[in-house]
Design an enzyme around this catalytic site. Structure first.
Site, short mmCIF file in Angstrom:
data_model
loop_
_atom_site.label_atom_id
_atom_site.label_comp_id
_atom_site.label_asym_id
_atom_site.label_seq_id
_atom_site.Cartn_x
_atom_site.Cartn_y
_atom_site.Cartn_z
CG ASN A 43 -35.46 -17.55 17.12
OD1 ASN A 43 -36.31 -17.86 16.29
ND2 ASN A 43 -34.19 -17.82 16.96
CD GLU A 45 -30.89 -14.78 16.04
OE1 GLU A 45 -30.25 -14.36 15.06
OE2 GLU A 45 -30.78 -15.95 16.49
CB CYS A 54 -36.01 -17.56 23.82
SG CYS A 54 -34.26 -17.83 24.11
CD GLU A 56 -38.09 -21.65 24.25
OE1 GLU A 56 -37.73 -20.65 23.60
OE2 GLU A 56 -37.37 -22.66 24.39
CB CYS A 87 -31.94 -21.62 26.79
SG CYS A 87 -32.99 -20.19 27.11
CB CYS A 90 -36.72 -20.70 27.76
SG CYS A 90 -36.60 -19.21 26.76
N1 THU Z 1 -33.40 -19.88 21.21
C1 THU Z 1 -34.75 -19.96 21.49
O1 THU Z 1 -35.57 -19.30 20.82
N2 THU Z 1 -35.14 -20.75 22.51
C2 THU Z 1 -34.30 -21.48 23.29
O2 THU Z 1 -34.75 -22.13 24.24
C3 THU Z 1 -32.88 -21.53 22.99
C4 THU Z 1 -32.40 -20.62 21.93
C5 THU Z 1 -32.96 -18.99 20.13
C6 THU Z 1 -32.17 -17.80 20.58
C7 THU Z 1 -31.35 -17.45 19.37
O3 THU Z 1 -32.12 -16.59 18.53
C8 THU Z 1 -31.18 -18.79 18.65
O4 THU Z 1 -32.11 -19.69 19.24
C9 THU Z 1 -29.77 -19.36 18.79
O5 THU Z 1 -29.41 -19.47 20.12
#
Ligand code: THU
Length: 133
Positions: A43, A45, A54, A56, A87, A90
């Site tokens: 991920n 940000e 994300c 994935e 999520c 994803c």
């Molecule tokens: N996140 C992912 O990388 N993959 C997911 O399937 C769910 C959430 C990340 C996004 C964000 O940077 C952190 O987790 C908190 O939500």
């Protein structure tokens, strides 16, 4: 080392490189393509929160850039007591490059904790086939 262990190691490396200064929740993902290639992502940000991506998403983008369009297995790894599942967005991204056999491995930083089929996590997915006819 078997394929799942290779995926685990690739996802752990990506997890350690994740950029998550706002949530402090790092995620690593690694994909095994049907060609045998392994592609990873983390991920990333952003101070403008909706611009974050994300893990994935990154792994799938790397896979597509590598010329592969079929996910045999995807492993998602986070440092969490709770079992972390992808999520909703994803799950849809994984579905785009999946078949009925595609596996999803859910891991913490120590081990794979559960392996299931994508269809188990997303049983009633939007069916793009209807768009193509
Ligand atoms: N996140 C992912 O990388 N993959 C997911 O399937 C769910 C959430 C990340 C996004 C964000 O940077 C952190 O987790 C908190 O939500």
């Amino acid at each position: 080392m078997d394929a799942e262990q290779k995926l685990f190691q690739a996802a752990l490396l990506a997890f350690n490189r994740a950029y998550a200064p706002y949530s402090s929740f790092r995620v690593g993902a690694a994909v095994l393509g049907s060609n045998g290639g392994i592609y990873s992502g983390c991920n990333v940000e952003n101070i403008s929160f909706p611009c974050g991506s994300c893990a994935e998403q990154g792994a799938i983008a790397a896979m597509v850039a590598g010329g592969e369009h079929l996910i045999k297995t995807i492993l998602i790894l986070a440092d969490s007591q709770e079992l972390i599942t992808p999520c909703g967005a994803c799950l849809q991204r994984i579905l785009e490059f999946s078949d009925s056999q595609t596996l999803v491995c859910l891991a913490d930083t120590r081990q794979i904790r559960r392996t299931c089929r994508l269809t188990e996590l997303l049983p009633h997915a939007f069916a793009a086939k209807e768009l193509k006819s």
